[in-house]
Design a protein around this motif. Structure first.
Motif, short mmCIF file in Angstrom:
data_model
loop_
_atom_site.label_atom_id
_atom_site.label_comp_id
_atom_site.label_asym_id
_atom_site.label_seq_id
_atom_site.Cartn_x
_atom_site.Cartn_y
_atom_site.Cartn_z
N VAL A 148 8.77 0.84 -5.50
CA VAL A 148 9.47 1.90 -4.79
C VAL A 148 10.77 2.16 -5.53
N LEU A 149 11.06 3.43 -5.74
CA LEU A 149 12.26 3.80 -6.49
C LEU A 149 13.47 3.76 -5.57
N VAL A 150 14.54 3.14 -6.06
CA VAL A 150 15.75 2.95 -5.25
C VAL A 150 16.93 3.62 -5.96
N PRO A 155 13.47 1.10 -10.11
CA PRO A 155 12.33 0.73 -9.28
C PRO A 155 12.41 -0.72 -8.83
N LEU A 156 11.87 -0.96 -7.65
CA LEU A 156 11.80 -2.29 -7.07
C LEU A 156 10.33 -2.67 -6.95
N PRO A 174 5.09 4.04 -16.72
CA PRO A 174 3.69 3.63 -16.52
C PRO A 174 3.47 2.78 -15.28
N ILE A 175 4.25 3.01 -14.24
CA ILE A 175 4.12 2.20 -13.03
C ILE A 175 3.89 3.11 -11.82
N PRO A 176 3.11 2.64 -10.83
CA PRO A 176 2.91 3.43 -9.61
C PRO A 176 4.08 3.24 -8.65
N VAL A 177 4.62 4.34 -8.13
CA VAL A 177 5.75 4.25 -7.20
C VAL A 177 5.39 4.95 -5.89
N ALA A 229 0.84 -1.19 0.00
CA ALA A 229 0.00 0.00 0.00
C ALA A 229 0.88 1.25 0.00
N GLU A 230 0.34 2.32 -0.59
CA GLU A 230 1.11 3.57 -0.66
C GLU A 230 1.24 4.19 0.72
N LEU A 231 2.44 4.59 1.07
CA LEU A 231 2.70 5.25 2.34
C LEU A 231 2.61 6.76 2.18
#
Length: 239
Positions: free
Chosen positions: A112-114, A101-102, A177-180, A59-61
């Motif tokens: 989540v972008l790393v 992204p991971l 096109p991905i949610p981060v 879930a998005e934090l």
């Protein structure tokens, strides 16, 4: 002993000097206050960084819940959406920061972008360095940060394929096109990938505020010195 000097104040110059000294002292006090606020913020960030890592869920934090805290995420890297942030210098060598992204374990729709670390640039500008990406599931631990919007774009071409001058999450979200998640992990956990991970502590500008405070105090002393030099006169010798 006879008094050799006398004070000859003039109304308008006295008023101007008093106003100038009052303003500069107030500005110096404000800068000192800002420095103390930043010191308190730095101490808070240091405490947050020492807390146990927060597990990044699918879930998005909220960014305010994790910013400047150590976090842990499990998942698989997705090299297709990786970008290289240009003009990152380490020990005098120009290179790139590798942003990748991971896909968070348990929810392949959330990433989540790393910031995986630094890699040196090649001798030929047109040839990008090869990035080694570990296969399978990995666990990444690091500091959660939000990329700053305060930077100078050297060119109108801020993104050129895989090479970008700077990064903001809004820009990245428009490009892929991905949610981060609304933060970036500065990776600290070791991986056999040849990337260097040496992160500078956040610069809150504490020394800058102290520098400005010193300048305002020096200006106040300058105004006072000039006022005294022009209003204290040598008494003429008695006849």
């Amino acid at each position: 002993m006879p008094v050799r000097y006398r004070f000859e104040p003039r109304f308008f110059t006295t008023l101007a000097a008093a106003a100038g000294i009052a303003v500069t002292l107030a500005l110096a006090s404000w800068q000192l206050g800002r420095a103390h606020e930043k010191e308190a913020a730095a101490a808070r960030l240091e405490r947050l960084a020492q807390d146990p890592p927060v597990q990044v869920p699918a879930a998005e934090l909220k960014v305010e819940d994790v910013e400047w805290r150590r976090v842990t995420a499990r998942g698989r890297f997705e090299p297709r959406y990786a970008v290289l942030i240009d003009n990152r210098v380490r020990r005098g060598v120009a290179g790139y920061h590798v942003m990748m992204p991971l896909a968070i374990e348990g929810s392949p729709e959330r990433y989540v972008l790393v910031n995986r670390g630094w890699i040196a640039g090649g001798a030929e500008r047109g040839r990008l360095p090869e990035i080694t990406t570990p296969p399978g599931t990995v666990e990444i631990t690091g500091l959660a940060v939000t990329p700053s919007k305060r930077f100078l774009e050297l060119s109108a071409a801020t993104t050129e394929g895989k090479v970008w001058q700077n990064l903001t999450l809004a820009r990245y979200r428009r490009a892929v096109p991905i949610p981060v998640q609304p933060f970036v992990i500065l990776q600290e956990s070791p991986l056999e990938d040849g990337l260097a991970r040496e992160w500078d502590p956040p610069d809150l500008g504490i020394n800058t505020h102290y520098g400005y405070a010193f300048q305002w105090l020096a200006l106040a002393l300058t105004v006072l010195g000039f006022y005294l030099a022009t209003h204290v006169k040598r008494r003429p010798p008695a006849e």
